[in-house]
Design a protein around this motif. Structure first.
Motif, PDB file in Angstrom:
ATOM      1  N   GLN A 200       0.827  -1.208   0.000  1.00  0.00           N
ATOM      2  CA  GLN A 200       0.000   0.000   0.000  1.00  0.00           C
ATOM      3  C   GLN A 200       0.861   1.257   0.000  1.00  0.00           C
ATOM      4  OE1 GLN A 200      -2.895   0.132   3.145  1.00  0.00           O
ATOM      5  NE2 GLN A 200      -3.537   2.216   2.671  1.00  0.00           N
ATOM      6  N   VAL A 201       1.930   1.273   0.794  1.00  0.00           N
ATOM      7  CA  VAL A 201       2.764   2.474   0.830  1.00  0.00           C
ATOM      8  C   VAL A 201       3.588   2.608  -0.453  1.00  0.00           C
ATOM      9  CG1 VAL A 201       2.829   2.634   3.358  1.00  0.00           C
ATOM     10  CG2 VAL A 201       4.577   1.303   2.160  1.00  0.00           C
ATOM     11  N   VAL A 202       3.926   1.495  -1.095  1.00  0.00           N
ATOM     12  CA  VAL A 202       4.599   1.559  -2.391  1.00  0.00           C
ATOM     13  C   VAL A 202       3.678   2.253  -3.398  1.00  0.00           C
ATOM     14  CG1 VAL A 202       5.447   0.224  -4.358  1.00  0.00           C
ATOM     15  CG2 VAL A 202       6.087  -0.436  -2.051  1.00  0.00           C
ATOM     16  N   GLN A 203       2.420   1.850  -3.414  1.00  0.00           N
ATOM     17  CA  GLN A 203       1.460   2.407  -4.355  1.00  0.00           C
ATOM     18  C   GLN A 203       1.151   3.877  -4.052  1.00  0.00           C
ATOM     19  OE1 GLN A 203      -1.754  -0.351  -3.824  1.00  0.00           O
ATOM     20  NE2 GLN A 203      -0.668  -2.032  -4.839  1.00  0.00           N
ATOM     21  N   GLU A 204       1.121   4.228  -2.759  1.00  0.00           N
ATOM     22  CA  GLU A 204       0.790   5.597  -2.380  1.00  0.00           C
ATOM     23  C   GLU A 204       1.943   6.563  -2.582  1.00  0.00           C
ATOM     24  OE1 GLU A 204      -2.467   4.528   1.145  1.00  0.00           O
ATOM     25  OE2 GLU A 204      -0.432   5.195   1.665  1.00  0.00           O
ATOM     26  N   GLN A 205       3.166   6.084  -2.334  1.00  0.00           N
ATOM     27  CA  GLN A 205       4.304   6.983  -2.351  1.00  0.00           C
ATOM     28  C   GLN A 205       5.289   6.731  -3.482  1.00  0.00           C
ATOM     29  OE1 GLN A 205       6.102   7.543   1.539  1.00  0.00           O
ATOM     30  NE2 GLN A 205       4.262   6.778   2.541  1.00  0.00           N
TER      31      GLN A 205
END
Length: 206
Positions: A200-205
């Motif tokens: 999720q953080v890969v996709q968000e950031q």
């Protein structure tokens, strides 16, 4: 395995387990849950992970090791992990390679721990089978003695005492089986949850 041993296991287990019975076709796996000995990193992490990849600096290696250690602690609730994960991801701009190294190390730590637990369950199950076999052997001997015209009551008393003790030990141990069987599943779920959190953080950031 002797038929009597299997029967003894089933009878003794019935008093300590839920109505759903385990499949005793595999003597090293007494659990209701399906046995999955090894997990696959690729099924949890969708990005390429280079097994030869190394952190770019000592500082990055230290940051990864610290986060991996925290994520791998079973006593830390999953809900409390997100702030640490988000802070780490921000520091590395959601870099999939860096976060992949994090997950790879967490996966290695927890999957090895899970494999050791599965091995321990196998050892536990075999010890229970051996004890059930010992109980069945004592019962057969006691029945044979009682069928004689002049039974050796001292021996019968000794066997009865041994049987009572062995059955108490067996049942007491068996009460732990539900917890033991659930532990590999809990570790697997934790890995999936951590993988999703990092993705999720890969996709968000990223």
């Amino acid at each position: 395995m002797k038929l009597g041993t299997v029967v003894a296991i089933c009878v003794l287990t019935a008093s300590a387990m839920p109505a759903t019975a385990a499949d005793f076709s595999d003597p090293t796996w007494p659990c209701v849950q399906r046995k999955v000995e090894s997990l696959s990193l690729g099924l949890m992490w969708p990005y390429p992970v280079d097994p030869e990849a190394r952190p770019a600096s000592d500082a990055q290696q230290s940051d990864i090791a610290e986060l991996v250690g925290y994520l791998s602690l079973r006593r830390v609730e999953l809900d409390t992990l997100q702030p640490r994960v988000s802070s780490f991801a921000q520091s590395y701009d959601g870099n999939a390679d860096v976060l992949g190294m994090v997950f790879s190390d967490v996966f290695d730590t927890l999957s090895k721990r899970r494999e050791r637990i599965i091995q321990g369950i196998g050892d536990f199950s075999l010890s229970q089978i051996a004890l059930a076999d010992q109980i069945e052997t004592a019962r057969i001997e006691m029945d044979a003695l009682l069928d004689k015209s002049e039974p050796d009551y001292d021996r019968v008393d000794a066997l009865e005492e041994q049987l009572d003790w062995d059955q108490v030990i067996y049942t007491d141990r068996q009460r732990n089986i539900s917890y033991l069987c659930e532990t590999p599943t809990l570790l697997e779920r934790r890995l999936f949850s951590i993988a999703q959190m990092l993705q999720q953080v890969v996709q968000e950031q990223g």
